[in-house]
Design an enzyme around this catalytic site. Structure first.
Site, PDB file in Angstrom:
ATOM      1  CD  GLU A  52      44.242  45.209  45.688  1.00 56.82           C
ATOM      2  OE1 GLU A  52      44.651  46.148  46.404  1.00 56.82           O
ATOM      3  OE2 GLU A  52      44.936  44.226  45.386  1.00 56.82           O
ATOM      4  NE  ARG A 106      49.032  34.633  36.087  1.00 56.99           N
ATOM      5  CZ  ARG A 106      49.268  35.687  36.858  1.00 56.99           C
ATOM      6  NH1 ARG A 106      50.015  35.568  37.947  1.00 56.99           N
ATOM      7  NH2 ARG A 106      48.776  36.861  36.555  1.00 56.99           N
ATOM      8  CE  LYS A 140      45.180  44.202  38.801  1.00 58.37           C
ATOM      9  NZ  LYS A 140      44.392  44.352  40.046  1.00 58.37           N
TER      10      LYS A 140
END
Length: 582
Positions: free
Chosen positions: A54, A289, A299
């Site tokens: 994104e 992950r 983020k």
């Protein structure tokens, strides 16, 4: 790049675990995705992966793992990887982030172009088709427009211990929902007034199947489509359809999307029923992950560090962003090696950041030319050295690769040495300079310390010595001198002043944000130290991103500075060995 050192070939470690390779091997053996063609009739490879960021921030080391995995698998199986921007949330997305993501993927050494065709896509490319498919879901009875308030919708969704309740609008006639949906698209309603939901099962134990939202109203300017749309598809709806439109075979996500896979499959099955896609359909696979010690990759938290000026921007060399790591001096090869060695599993675990540093040193050691730098300078006066004389000394560009030649380092009567290379009263086992002791100036002469000068506060400001003219390294006379100490030095008259930034780990806690901890309480006050140092004259031609091993101190990279600046600036990439090891 220099040829690899072949004197003693290292033993290659066993390949890291990667369960996805077994899946792909089985799919190829069964010809699951064989004999497919695209809309132009061109044959499709049996492995097509995608990396779908994104564009709402800068990529970090966790994204590097996904990039290396997706592009690496496609490369190894003669397939291809699509770079697709998930740009369905216009309020948070900007062209700046698109540009930096494109640059970062290429810097890591990967390309979305194959045989001259760029497989670069945007979810916004599919807005018209996504909308048409949503209309199909409505007419087929698989979706409805819900007009509940956000609070009521949340309350009726239930929880893990309690099933959800049907919306009072769940049985709204398809024709009415379709008309409402078209009015939503026309901009007749305010944000949040209505939402389009899939009709699945409000009692499902999987919360993601409790009539998930697939379209919401959002009057926001989109960085690519402008104001053409005021309704935007949700990620969980967009993701599987985009995969199918692009003929993706193996859609690889991190484990937090595992519970979303049933909806991924549900969407694709409904679209196959509607004739939009032919089987075999894409399949989603999840892997653990990257969790790395002493690092934060959220983020939101990284944005806090930037906006609160705790760091000097997204490309601060202490940041785990790819732009920060690049400025720090990390190499794409080291990051690829790290991602390969950490393997791919379905079990969450923590990777020690020392593993990344080890890969970095392994990559830099054969590549980086050597240089001398004095980071904490102390003056050394050779009292019996002719005042106006300069003698060239020679040091290898790289000790393991003599074919790279030598560098010239001039010596004169006054030198810079490291402060900790002198002790007026030596401690036990100290073999460097102290009154009466002999040491060798590395690549130069043997000297004998005769004393020191001090300021009014008793601080040593200069060390004095005499040199032995027949002791120069590389000459026959040098063999006559046996000394235990060997120190680095630079000629005061020839050394270049440089700003050197000594970077270290940003956090002191190996898991700074685990368990709800305030990660900012674990900030390392010593993560950045700036010193005025001196470097050898040959570094006058250093260009941004040139990397060196400063002998004794570690690996450094020439930093970018303002175009008008003439000063040299170097960032420490990593030390010669793990200074955090216990």
């Amino acid at each position: 790049m220099s040829k690899p050192h072949t004197a003693s070939a290292p033993v290659e470690p066993a390949p890291a675990s990667n369960f996805l390779r077994s899946i792909i091997d089985a799919d190829i053996a069964s010809q699951k995705y064989a004999n497919r063609t695209d809309t132009a009739g061109q044959a499709l490879p049996q492995v097509i992966t995608r990396f779908p960021p994104e564009p709402n921030g800068y990529l970090h080391i966790g994204h590097a793992k996904s990039i290396c995995l997706n592009f690496g698998l496609a490369r190894d199986y003669q397939g291809r990887t699509h770079l697709r921007f998930d740009d369905t949330n216009p309020a948070k997305e900007e062209q700046e982030y698109v540009d930096t993501i494109l640059d970062s993927v290429q810097w890591l050494g990967f390309s979305w172009t194959q045989d001259g065709v760029a497989h670069l896509h945007y979810a916004s490319d599919y807005f018209e088709r996504l909308y048409a498919m949503a209309e199909y879901l409505i007419t087929a009875g698989h979706a409805y427009v819900d007009s509940q308030s956000a609070d009521d919708m949340a309350a009726n969704r239930g929880n893990f211990n309690q099933p959800g309740k049907d919306s009072p609008f769940r049985n709204r006639p398809a024709a009415e929902s379709l008309a409402m949906f078209r009015r939503m698209k026309a901009g007749e309603f305010a944000d949040g007034a209505h939402i389009l939901r899939a009709r699945i099962d409000m009692a499902s134990p999987n919360m993601n199947l409790r009539d998930p939202a697939i379209y919401r109203i959002r009057h926001a300017h989109h960085h690519r489509t402008g104001d053409a749309w005021c309704i935007y598809p949700m990620y969980d709806y967009t993701h599987p359809i985009s995969d199918a439109l692009e003929n993706i075979t193996h859609s690889i996500c991190t484990l937090e999307f595992q519970d979303h896979r049933p909806f991924y499959d549900w969407i694709l099955e409904r679209m196959a029923e509607g004739g939009f896609f032919a089987k075999p359909l894409p399949h989603q696979y999840e892997f653990a992950r990257l969790n790395m010690t002493y690092v934060v990759t959220s983020k939101r938290k990284l944005r806090e560090l930037v906006e609160e000026h705790i760091v000097d921007g997204w490309d601060d060399p202490r940041m785990p962003t790819l732009v920060g790591m690049r400025r720090r001096g990390f190499t794409p090869e080291a990051i690829q090696l790290f991602c390969e060695r950490t393997g791919v599993t379905k079990s969450d675990s923590w990777i020690d950041i020392a593993t990344l540093d080890g890969c970095l040193r392994e990559d830099l050691d054969p590549k980086a030319p050597r240089a001398t730098a004095v980071l904490r300078p102390l003056k050394l006066v050779i009292d019996n050295f002719p005042a106006d004389e300069v003698i060239d000394c020679h040091a290898p560009v790289h000790p393991q690769f003599p074919e790279r030649g030598n560098r010239t380092v001039p010596i004169s009567a006054t030198l810079w040495i490291e402060q900790d290379d002198f002790m007026e009263v030596p401690s036990k086992g100290y073999f460097r300079l102290f009154p009466g002791n002999k040491v060798r100036l590395r690549y130069g002469f043997v000297i004998e310390c005769t004393g020191c000068d001090k300021d009014a506060d008793g601080n040593v400001i200069a060390v004095h010595c005499n040199y032995f003219a027949d002791s120069k390294s590389g000459t026959e006379g040098s063999a006559n001198y046996k000394v235990k100490g060997n120190i680095h030095w630079l000629s005061v008259a020839h050394a270049l002043e440089a700003e050197v930034r000594l970077y270290d780990r940003l956090f002191t806690d190996p898991q700074p944000d685990a368990g709800g901890k305030d990660f900012k309480l674990a900030l390392n006050p010593n993560a950045k130290e700036v010193v005025t140092a001196f470097v050898e004259p040959g570094l006058a031609t250093a260009r941004p991103d040139d990397k060196f091993q400063f002998e004794r101190h570690g690996y450094f990279v020439a930093d970018r500075v303002d175009a008008s600046a003439t000063r040299l600036v170097f960032n420490r990439i990593t030390t010669l060995k793990d200074s955090w090891a216990k």
